[in-house]
Scaffold this active site. Structure first.
Site, PDB file in Angstrom:
ATOM      1  N   ARG A  29       0.791  -1.248  -0.098  1.00 35.11           N
ATOM      2  CA  ARG A  29      -0.207  -0.039   0.109  1.00 35.11           C
ATOM      3  C   ARG A  29       1.020   1.188  -0.004  1.00 35.11           C
ATOM      4  NH1 ARG A  29      -5.415  -0.446   3.810  1.00 35.11           N
ATOM      5  NH2 ARG A  29      -4.917  -2.519   3.057  1.00 35.11           N
TER       6      ARG A  29
ATOM      7  N   SER B  65      -8.170  -0.187  -0.302  1.00 37.51           N
ATOM      8  CA  SER B  65      -9.067  -0.598   0.631  1.00 37.51           C
ATOM      9  C   SER B  65      -9.834   0.799   1.022  1.00 37.51           C
ATOM     10  CB  SER B  65      -8.869  -1.280   1.966  1.00 37.51           C
ATOM     11  OG  SER B  65      -9.646  -1.569   2.886  1.00 37.51           O
ATOM     12  N   HIS B  66      -9.750   1.066   2.332  1.00 37.01           N
ATOM     13  CA  HIS B  66     -10.541   2.370   2.832  1.00 37.01           C
ATOM     14  C   HIS B  66      -9.567   3.677   2.720  1.00 37.01           C
ATOM     15  CE1 HIS B  66      -8.111   0.524   6.265  1.00 37.01           C
ATOM     16  NE2 HIS B  66      -8.054   1.807   6.485  1.00 37.01           N
TER      17      HIS B  66
ATOM     18  N   LYS C 266      -3.468  -6.622  -2.627  1.00 35.41           N
ATOM     19  CA  LYS C 266      -3.837  -7.348  -1.819  1.00 35.41           C
ATOM     20  C   LYS C 266      -3.379  -9.041  -2.842  1.00 35.41           C
ATOM     21  CE  LYS C 266      -6.966  -5.455   1.266  1.00 35.41           C
ATOM     22  NZ  LYS C 266      -8.488  -5.263   1.817  1.00 35.41           N
TER      23      LYS C 266
ATOM     24  N   ASP D 210     -16.663  -0.813   2.728  1.00 28.42           N
ATOM     25  CA  ASP D 210     -15.679  -0.079   2.505  1.00 28.42           C
ATOM     26  C   ASP D 210     -15.285   0.033   0.968  1.00 28.42           C
ATOM     27  OD1 ASP D 210     -14.577  -2.671   2.479  1.00 28.42           O
ATOM     28  OD2 ASP D 210     -12.900  -2.030   3.580  1.00 28.42           O
TER      29      ASP D 210
ATOM     30  N   ASP E 292     -12.903  -1.595  -0.955  1.00 29.14           N
ATOM     31  CA  ASP E 292     -12.944  -2.672  -1.816  1.00 29.14           C
ATOM     32  C   ASP E 292     -14.229  -3.704  -1.395  1.00 29.14           C
ATOM     33  OD1 ASP E 292     -11.624  -3.130   0.591  1.00 29.14           O
ATOM     34  OD2 ASP E 292     -10.388  -4.572   0.031  1.00 29.14           O
TER      35      ASP E 292
ATOM     36  N   ASP F  65     -14.954  -5.443   1.154  1.00 36.94           N
ATOM     37  CA  ASP F  65     -14.718  -6.787   1.817  1.00 36.94           C
ATOM     38  C   ASP F  65     -15.088  -6.446   3.330  1.00 36.94           C
ATOM     39  OD1 ASP F  65     -12.556  -5.229   2.709  1.00 36.94           O
ATOM     40  OD2 ASP F  65     -11.111  -6.488   2.493  1.00 36.94           O
ATOM     41  N   ARG F  66     -15.468  -5.416   3.667  1.00 31.02           N
ATOM     42  CA  ARG F  66     -15.905  -5.206   5.052  1.00 31.02           C
ATOM     43  C   ARG F  66     -17.487  -4.681   5.105  1.00 31.02           C
ATOM     44  NH1 ARG F  66     -12.559  -1.387   8.613  1.00 31.02           N
ATOM     45  NH2 ARG F  66     -12.090  -0.194   6.559  1.00 31.02           N
TER      46      ARG F  66
ATOM     47  N   HIS G  53     -14.615  -7.484   9.515  1.00 33.00           N
ATOM     48  CA  HIS G  53     -14.331  -8.362   8.573  1.00 33.00           C
ATOM     49  C   HIS G  53     -14.662  -9.726   9.321  1.00 33.00           C
ATOM     50  CE1 HIS G  53     -10.940  -6.703   6.066  1.00 33.00           C
ATOM     51  NE2 HIS G  53     -10.480  -5.903   6.920  1.00 33.00           N
TER      52      HIS G  53
END
Length: 486
Positions: A36, A122-123, A132, A270, A272, A274-275, A362
């Site tokens: 990142r 992500s966020h 990832k 978020d 991407d 995933d959350r 998650h």
């Protein structure tokens, strides 16, 4: 071949990989669990191309196919191309999945048994991007399981150039969205629930693509859900609010919309996707620990009905004390682990756990290759709410009996020294202390506990505290914060 206007050719890969790069140190963008950095500074197409080559070498993927996709950030297109160039030069083929969420990648890596990467931060704010990674079977990649080796190999390629193999791979294209949506729908039956009105805040992230596919009727038959979309337009500049629902201010629009629409609940994802975070009918955020406990009881009941004795549930050490208590009462076996998805996934595999949850939103499922997926968690919440007549606030209260501080960050120059100072203050027989992840302190009376952990990625010391009631929690929270910040 093209993806969003980009052309891929083996000749391009060969010519690009033969250039000698500058000697760059990648430690600033390689984190404990992913890559990142700031686009154009700590993460560039040059770096990404070297990482693509190194990914193939470290995991022995020459002659294999790698899955590559990205989120809606403007730099993701160029990074997909650069990674593909590096990978095919080292003999791997690439299947470009295009715009995907992180859990779409995990699904594809699991269902297709292929290694893969997604370009996402992500966020993080709009100026960031990252990578990832997952091995075939959706097995996570961390610093201890290959990420450091990839960094070292990529640094070498940046210095001396990537040597192209005689037989480069090729690039093809595929779309996993429909298959992913059908797989999730097969895991939770929503066909008989009562009608629910649901506000979904995609935050201009990838849930703007996946929510209509899974929860709506874009691909599959309609569910008994009335969706109210909020910020479904894919826009990596995040024009409405940052795509980080963990921060309370980023839930304000969702909370207001739930009340205005008189909806049954709200869901926030978020960047991407995933959350997943949940808001009740009053606009109040539902604790991720309560969601963990709720889903755990459902998965325990399902596994038990299938003949499984004492199904295992994984939870990290800063979820509410209610989680292991509820898991045990439901007939499951709680297993406590460190914070972080690689630890959760390792324990999921080692214990054949049916489900795992974290305070950060998650949620991990054995039926989803031990990977985390916010969308599957959302389906469970909808099924639980829609199968009975209680309001979500009433249902959630059953799984959230204690008072929690939430995560509080403090910038300290010497985290370990600060933690030891706190330890000295609480070092007596009435307090149990363990060092599983940072330091955890639990009152022998059971009235409170707190955990201190230094961040892996930011200059923070993180505090999480919980008490049997609000005054107890606030008392221990304030005492510890005074010690940290003195």
């Amino acid at each position: 071949m093209t993806f969003l206007g980009h052309s891929y050719t083996n000749a391009l890969a060969v010519s690009a990989c033969c250039r000698v790069r500058s000697n760059l140190n990648l430690k600033s963008c390689f984190k404990a669990y992913d890559v990142r950095g700031v686009v154009g500074e700590t993460i560039t197409t040059e770096i990404v191309e070297a990482v693509g080559a190194a990914f193939v070498d470290v995991f022995g993927l020459s002659g294999e196919t790698i899955l590559v996709g990205g989120d809606m950030r403007p730099s993701s297109e160029d990074f997909i191309q650069a990674f593909s160039n590096g990978a095919v030069a080292r003999g791997a083929s690439v299947t470009v999945l295009g715009l995907i969420s992180t859990d779409e990648l995990y699904y594809a890596c699991g269902a297709w048994d292929k290694a893969g990467v997604i370009f996402t931060a992500s966020h993080n704010p709009a100026g960031y991007n990252g990578i990832k990674m997952a091995k075939a079977g959706a097995i996570p990649v961390s610093a201890e399981s290959g990420l450091d080796d990839i960094r070292i190999r990529a640094e070498h390629y940046l210095q001396v150039g990537i040597g192209a193999l005689p037989d480069c791979g090729d690039v093809s294209h595929s779309n996993v969205l429909g298959e992913y949506a059908r797989a999730l729908r097969s895991l939770v039956d929503l066909s008989a629930i009562r009608p629910l009105k649901v506000v979904v805040d995609a935050g201009n992230g990838m849930a703007g693509l996946t929510a209509p596919a899974v929860l709506g009727d874009d691909i599959l038959p309609a569910l008994p859900l009335q969706l109210v979309p909020l910020y479904f337009e894919l826009d990596g500049s995040f024009p409405n609010h940052p795509a980080n629902p963990l921060e309370p201010e980023n839930l304000r629009d969702l909370q207001r919309a739930v009340i205005e629409e008189q909806a049954d609940l709200g869901l926030a994802f978020d960047g991407d996707a995933d959350r997943c975070f949940v808001v009740d009918e009053n606009g109040n955020a539902v604790s991720p620990s309560a969601i963990t406990a709720l889903i755990a009881t459902r998965e325990i009941a399902r596994a038990t009905a299938a003949g499984e004795a004492e199904p295992v549930i994984i939870h990290n050490l800063i979820t509410s004390r209610a989680v292991p208590e509820i898991v045990s009462a439901a007939g499951g076996r709680p297993v406590r682990t460190r914070v972080g998805h690689s630890f959760i996934k390792a324990e999921m595999a080692a214990n054949s756990a049916v489900f795992g949850g974290e305070h950060s939103g998650h949620y991990y499922f054995r039926d989803f290759y031990n990977a985390d997926t916010g969308m599957l968690a959302a389906l469970h919440v909808l099924a639980a709410l829609g199968s009975q007549e209680e309001l979500l606030s009433e249902l959630a209260r059953e799984f959230d009996p204690y008072a929690a501080s939430g995560e509080i960050n403090s910038v300290v120059p010497e985290p370990l020294e600060t933690m030891n100072r706190v330890r000295a203050e609480f070092d007596d027989v009435r307090v149990l202390i363990d060092d599983l992840d940072g330091m955890s302190f639990t009152a022998a009376s059971g009235d409170w506990w707190f955990n201190l952990r230094p961040s892996n990625t930011e200059p923070y010391l993180r505090l999480n505290a919980e008490g049997i009631d609000v005054p107890t929690m606030e008392s221990i929270r304030d005492k510890v914060l005074t010690l940290i910040r003195q």
